[in-house]
Design an enzyme around this catalytic site. Structure first.
Site, PDB file in Angstrom:
ATOM      1  N   ARG A  19      34.054  60.653  44.017  1.00  0.00           N
ATOM      2  CA  ARG A  19      33.186  59.877  44.442  1.00  0.00           C
ATOM      3  C   ARG A  19      33.741  59.056  45.476  1.00  0.00           C
ATOM      4  NH1 ARG A  19      28.441  58.676  41.100  1.00  0.00           N
ATOM      5  NH2 ARG A  19      28.083  57.310  42.784  1.00  0.00           N
ATOM      6  N   TYR A  24      38.519  55.943  48.548  1.00  0.00           N
ATOM      7  CA  TYR A  24      39.901  56.487  47.817  1.00  0.00           C
ATOM      8  C   TYR A  24      40.483  57.779  48.084  1.00  0.00           C
ATOM      9  CZ  TYR A  24      38.611  52.477  44.904  1.00  0.00           C
ATOM     10  OH  TYR A  24      38.259  51.130  44.664  1.00  0.00           O
ATOM     11  N   HIS A 101      48.493  50.928  44.509  1.00  0.00           N
ATOM     12  CA  HIS A 101      46.993  50.949  44.780  1.00  0.00           C
ATOM     13  C   HIS A 101      46.568  51.708  45.933  1.00  0.00           C
ATOM     14  CE1 HIS A 101      46.213  47.737  41.680  1.00  0.00           C
ATOM     15  NE2 HIS A 101      47.392  47.082  42.200  1.00  0.00           N
TER      16      HIS A 101
HETATM   17  O1  CA2 Z   1      42.958  50.844  45.262  1.00  0.00           O
HETATM   18  C1  CA2 Z   1      43.150  51.008  44.016  1.00  0.00           C
HETATM   19  O2  CA2 Z   1      43.944  51.905  43.523  1.00  0.00           O
HETATM   20  C2  CA2 Z   1      42.361  49.987  42.968  1.00  0.00           C
HETATM   21  O3  CA2 Z   1      43.434  49.864  41.704  1.00  0.00           O
HETATM   22  C3  CA2 Z   1      41.408  51.160  42.648  1.00  0.00           C
HETATM   23  C4  CA2 Z   1      40.253  50.240  41.538  1.00  0.00           C
HETATM   24  C5  CA2 Z   1      40.150  48.696  41.997  1.00  0.00           C
HETATM   25  O4  CA2 Z   1      39.223  48.118  41.069  1.00  0.00           O
HETATM   26  C6  CA2 Z   1      41.271  48.106  42.570  1.00  0.00           C
HETATM   27  O5  CA2 Z   1      40.781  46.728  42.844  1.00  0.00           O
HETATM   28  C7  CA2 Z   1      42.042  48.860  43.357  1.00  0.00           C
HETATM   29  C8  CA2 Z   1      39.030  50.798  41.326  1.00  0.00           C
HETATM   30  C9  CA2 Z   1      39.129  52.273  40.999  1.00  0.00           C
HETATM   31  C10 CA2 Z   1      38.047  53.190  40.889  1.00  0.00           C
HETATM   32  O6  CA2 Z   1      38.318  54.274  41.107  1.00  0.00           O
HETATM   33  C11 CA2 Z   1      37.250  55.524  41.686  1.00  0.00           C
HETATM   34  C12 CA2 Z   1      37.533  56.253  42.404  1.00  0.00           C
HETATM   35  C13 CA2 Z   1      36.803  57.111  42.972  1.00  0.00           C
HETATM   36  C14 CA2 Z   1      35.438  57.014  42.860  1.00  0.00           C
HETATM   37  C15 CA2 Z   1      35.090  55.759  42.440  1.00  0.00           C
HETATM   38  C16 CA2 Z   1      35.970  54.892  41.754  1.00  0.00           C
END
Ligand code: CA2
Length: 145
Positions: A19, A24, A101
């Site tokens: 997603r 990401y 991150h």
């Molecule tokens: O940028 C990053 O690695 C984060 O740790 C990712 C988190 C976010 O809450 C932080 O602020 C920054 C969110 C992870 C969600 O991962 C997903 C991966 C694919 C699709 C949807 C969500």
């Protein structure tokens, strides 16, 4: 016995590569583990990647690392910005802790700008995409050499 580095991932990162690729990317957590395993091997290390959507499970995983692991690489995801419990658990771990991150949290919403985990992390890699995990592993290798 080989030295283990544990890579911990917080909520929703199980969806990596499935997603929101515009934020990401397309790589999955499995791809991340394959890349990190190769880098770890260059330093005579092994690695294991874990993910949980549950804060207490992540705390348990960090506590388990006290017995199993020489270092921790952690992307606490949303718990980065909220969890004193994860910070407290990391403070009980004696080895290096590296924070990663995928996205550049500083270019995103204000609430993502603060990290409790940064209070403990020896270094952080932010905004370099999933490649940041392998870069963390390389830094972990040099810290442990
Ligand atoms: O940028 C990053 O690695 C984060 O740790 C990712 C988190 C976010 O809450 C932080 O602020 C920054 C969110 C992870 C969600 O991962 C997903 C991966 C694919 C699709 C949807 C969500």
């Amino acid at each position: 016995m080989s030295k283990l580095v544990t890579i911990l991932n917080g909520p929703n990162l199980n969806l990596l590569g499935k997603r929101e690729p515009e934020i990401y990317g397309h790589a999955t957590l499995n791809d991340v583990e394959v890349d990190c395993t190769k880098v770890a091997a260059e330093f005579g290390l092994t690695c294991e990647l874990k993910q949980s959507n549950i804060e207490g499970e992540l705390v348990n995983m960090i506590q388990a690392c006290r017995e199993t692991s020489v270092g921790i690489i952690i992307n606490p995801a949303a718990y980065t910005h909220t969890s004193v419990a994860i910070l407290d658990a990391l403070n009980t771990f004696d080895g290096p802790v590296l924070e990663i991150h995928i996205s550049n949290v500083h270019k995103r919403e204000e609430f993502r700008h603060h990290s409790f985990v940064s209070k403990r992390a020896d270094a952080s890699i932010i905004g370099m995409g999933v490649e940041g995990y392998a870069l963390c592993m390389r830094h972990m290798g040099s810290l442990l050499s």
